[in-house]
Write an enzyme that holds these catalytic residues in place. Structure first.
Site, PDB file in Angstrom:
ATOM      1  N   ARG A 109       0.849  -1.195   0.000  1.00  0.00           N
ATOM      2  CA  ARG A 109       0.000   0.000   0.000  1.00  0.00           C
ATOM      3  C   ARG A 109       0.885   1.246   0.000  1.00  0.00           C
ATOM      4  O   ARG A 109       1.574   1.519   0.986  1.00  0.00           O
ATOM      5  CB  ARG A 109      -0.907   0.040   1.228  1.00  0.00           C
ATOM      6  CG  ARG A 109      -2.020  -1.001   1.265  1.00  0.00           C
ATOM      7  CD  ARG A 109      -2.929  -0.677   2.444  1.00  0.00           C
ATOM      8  NE  ARG A 109      -4.062  -1.584   2.557  1.00  0.00           N
ATOM      9  CZ  ARG A 109      -4.190  -2.521   3.503  1.00  0.00           C
ATOM     10  NH1 ARG A 109      -3.245  -2.658   4.412  1.00  0.00           N
ATOM     11  NH2 ARG A 109      -5.248  -3.292   3.552  1.00  0.00           N
ATOM     12  N   ASP A 136       6.713  -6.485   3.709  1.00  0.00           N
ATOM     13  CA  ASP A 136       6.643  -7.759   2.996  1.00  0.00           C
ATOM     14  C   ASP A 136       6.269  -7.438   1.546  1.00  0.00           C
ATOM     15  O   ASP A 136       6.112  -6.272   1.174  1.00  0.00           O
ATOM     16  CB  ASP A 136       5.593  -8.651   3.667  1.00  0.00           C
ATOM     17  CG  ASP A 136       5.741 -10.121   3.308  1.00  0.00           C
ATOM     18  OD1 ASP A 136       6.675 -10.462   2.556  1.00  0.00           O
ATOM     19  OD2 ASP A 136       4.926 -10.923   3.775  1.00  0.00           O
ATOM     20  N   HIS A 182       5.119 -13.008   8.156  1.00  0.00           N
ATOM     21  CA  HIS A 182       5.730 -11.686   8.248  1.00  0.00           C
ATOM     22  C   HIS A 182       5.695 -11.155   9.679  1.00  0.00           C
ATOM     23  O   HIS A 182       6.682 -10.597  10.180  1.00  0.00           O
ATOM     24  CB  HIS A 182       5.012 -10.716   7.300  1.00  0.00           C
ATOM     25  CG  HIS A 182       5.604  -9.340   7.293  1.00  0.00           C
ATOM     26  ND1 HIS A 182       4.884  -8.229   6.909  1.00  0.00           N
ATOM     27  CD2 HIS A 182       6.829  -8.883   7.646  1.00  0.00           C
ATOM     28  CE1 HIS A 182       5.650  -7.161   6.996  1.00  0.00           C
ATOM     29  NE2 HIS A 182       6.838  -7.521   7.450  1.00  0.00           N
ATOM     30  N   ASP A 204      -0.247  -0.762   8.108  1.00  0.00           N
ATOM     31  CA  ASP A 204       0.019   0.369   7.223  1.00  0.00           C
ATOM     32  C   ASP A 204      -1.238   1.116   6.803  1.00  0.00           C
ATOM     33  O   ASP A 204      -1.154   2.128   6.099  1.00  0.00           O
ATOM     34  CB  ASP A 204       0.782  -0.088   5.977  1.00  0.00           C
ATOM     35  CG  ASP A 204       0.059  -1.195   5.216  1.00  0.00           C
ATOM     36  OD1 ASP A 204      -1.034  -1.611   5.654  1.00  0.00           O
ATOM     37  OD2 ASP A 204       0.593  -1.659   4.182  1.00  0.00           O
ATOM     38  N   ASP A 205      -2.418   0.638   7.221  1.00  0.00           N
ATOM     39  CA  ASP A 205      -3.666   1.326   6.864  1.00  0.00           C
ATOM     40  C   ASP A 205      -4.323   1.965   8.084  1.00  0.00           C
ATOM     41  O   ASP A 205      -5.538   2.156   8.103  1.00  0.00           O
ATOM     42  CB  ASP A 205      -4.639   0.357   6.185  1.00  0.00           C
ATOM     43  CG  ASP A 205      -5.040  -0.805   7.093  1.00  0.00           C
ATOM     44  OD1 ASP A 205      -4.370  -0.998   8.129  1.00  0.00           O
ATOM     45  OD2 ASP A 205      -6.019  -1.513   6.781  1.00  0.00           O
ATOM     46  N   ASP A 283      -4.555 -13.466  14.287  1.00  0.00           N
ATOM     47  CA  ASP A 283      -5.386 -12.678  15.189  1.00  0.00           C
ATOM     48  C   ASP A 283      -6.470 -13.533  15.844  1.00  0.00           C
ATOM     49  O   ASP A 283      -6.732 -13.403  17.056  1.00  0.00           O
ATOM     50  CB  ASP A 283      -5.989 -11.457  14.480  1.00  0.00           C
ATOM     51  CG  ASP A 283      -6.618 -11.794  13.142  1.00  0.00           C
ATOM     52  OD1 ASP A 283      -6.468 -12.943  12.672  1.00  0.00           O
ATOM     53  OD2 ASP A 283      -7.280 -10.914  12.557  1.00  0.00           O
ATOM     54  N   SER A 314      -8.649  -9.573   3.767  1.00  0.00           N
ATOM     55  CA  SER A 314      -9.980  -9.874   4.310  1.00  0.00           C
ATOM     56  C   SER A 314     -11.105  -9.366   3.418  1.00  0.00           C
ATOM     57  O   SER A 314     -12.282  -9.514   3.749  1.00  0.00           O
ATOM     58  CB  SER A 314     -10.131  -9.255   5.705  1.00  0.00           C
ATOM     59  OG  SER A 314     -10.057  -7.836   5.623  1.00  0.00           O
TER      60      SER A 314
END
Length: 439
Positions: A109, A136, A182, A204-205, A283, A314
């Site tokens: 991203r 990654d 990762h 990163d989001d 998670d 997802s």
């Protein structure tokens, strides 16, 4: 006052002794031919004419007096503690402030710039909060964005970009396997090269709030002191606008659900988890009883992170319905100056239980039709998995469960804010454990 009095006594003693010393030196230093002495010899003052002998006897007397004054001064010094407060041993030097690195998990991203810009904007210290971006995927454009920040961030690149061997039925989940691989690699870099004692992980989001760093700095000692905690999260799964109390930006909660999305753990926890780290779906694995071990996380009433990444492995699950409406706190709360002792396990559990089960029991129809009395919190009760899901959906909170634990749940209770009051979706009194089959 005592110190001032002591100083005056010492000063007075010093002046008196000095005056006597000067007088003795003056008398001893006078020569027999001194005019003053001849003048006194012309006027007899006593029965003896041995003036020099008399002076020497006076000097001896003064010498004895000086010795006595010296003894007095020594006594004064010995008993100084009677008028000066005991300062005891000097305080040890304050320990250095803890270093809390921020680990940014990145892939492909280029919008990682939005995440990094906010982190750098609000970061109070580069030394106390080094930003480590672990990338990654080998995506060149994203790597170029990260490198553009120079030495403001540390850029790590995951060396293994190969596909992970999976069962044929899991080929569509290849992305989840790579993410888990990762995470493991990146966490090992932070905790081993160099060896940090804690870390905050963001994706990163994520965009962070103005007090993001203040929040984690204040809660690090809480996490370290409470063995019943295993993480601190900046995220509220039910933190949409309208479902949080806008006047309670400083309010924090315990939760049995692992929230993620901006979370802090200690090195000791990673040493526990790393040997059994899963191949995929890390998670959900974290939310299993074997990992959670009845430990809780701290979460805020109003989120300190906001996700802007609709696209990902997802495929935007929950994004359009819930995540894009999460309220990001815009207020800076000085958490490090607040008393957070209410978050301790026994204190929090007792107060929480009293409030929840001391609240009036109402029905969904009462809430929907506005038939609630007063302004305090109210309680709706569920007793089965299906009744929980139906009530949660109708009330507008997330209805999914992981290993039996509802999102934001604490002791089976989901608390949220709606139409100006706190509502608790709760199991019957006497709750004792989660049922892992509720998923």
């Amino acid at each position: 006052m005592f110190r001032k009095k002591g100083s005056l006594i010492v000063c007075g003693a010093f002046v008196f002794i000095t005056w006597n010393a000067i007088l003795v030196l003056f008398l001893r230093g006078r020569e027999p031919g001194d005019p003053g002495r001849q003048q006194r010899e012309a006027v007899p003052e006593g029965p003896t004419d041995d003036v020099l002998g008399e002076v020497l006897r006076m000097a001896d007397t003064f010498g004895a007096e000086l010795t006595r004054q010296k003894d007095i001064l020594l006594q004064i010094q010995k008993h100084r503690s009677l008028w000066e407060p005991d300062r005891g041993e000097p305080d040890p030097p304050a320990p250095p402030p803890p270093v809390i690195p921020i680990l940014v998990i990145a892939c492909n991203r280029v919008t990682v710039r939005r995440c990094l810009d906010k982190l750098l904007q609000y970061r109070p210290s580069a030394q106390l909060h080094p930003i480590i971006v672990s990338q990654d995927c080998g995506h060149a454009d994203t790597a170029q964005v990260i490198r553009s920040y120079g030495d403001q961030v540390m850029h790590l690149e995951q060396p293994d970009l190969s596909d992970v061997p999976v069962k044929p039925e899991h080929r569509k989940f290849q992305g989840y396997y790579k993410i888990s691989r990762h995470y493991r690699w990146a966490m090992n870099q932070v905790f081993n090269n160099p060896a940090h004692s804690t870390v905050v992980i963001v994706e990163d989001d994520l965009e962070v709030a103005p007090d993001f760093f203040e929040y984690f700095r204040a809660l690090l000692p809480v996490l370290r002191a409470d063995p019943r905690l295993w993480c601190v999260s900046a995220w509220n799964d039910n933190g949409r606008s309208g479902w949080v109390d806008p006047g309670q930006a400083a309010l924090l909660h315990r939760t049995d659900f692992f929230p993620g999305l901006g979370w802090m753990i200690l090195r000791q926890l990673w040493e526990e988890l790393e040997p059994k780290w899963p191949d995929a779906f890390w998670d959900d694995w974290m939310r299993q009883p074997e990992q959670r071990r009845d430990r809780a996380c701290i979460r805020p009433e109003i989120s300190r992170t906001l996700t802007f990444g609709r696209q990902g492995v997802s495929l935007g699950q929950f994004y359009d319905k819930y995540l894009r409406f999460i309220k990001l706190s815009s207020e800076f709360v000085p958490f490090t100056k607040l008393d957070l002792s209410y978050l301790q396990e026994d204190t929090y559990r007792d107060a929480f239980t009293r409030e929840v089960y001391g609240s009036p029991l109402v029905t969904y129809e009462d809430v929907k039709l506005g038939r609630l009395q007063g302004h305090g919190p109210v309680r709706l009760q569920y007793s089965t998995k299906d009744s929980f899901k139906i009530l949660a959906k109708n009330l507008g909170v997330m209805e999914d469960l992981k290993s039996g634990v509802p999102r934001t749940g604490y002791r089976g209770v989901v608390g949220f804010f709606s139409k100006g009051r706190r509502i608790y979706l709760a199991p019957p009194p006497g709750w004792s454990h989660y049922d892992p089959t509720w998923s």
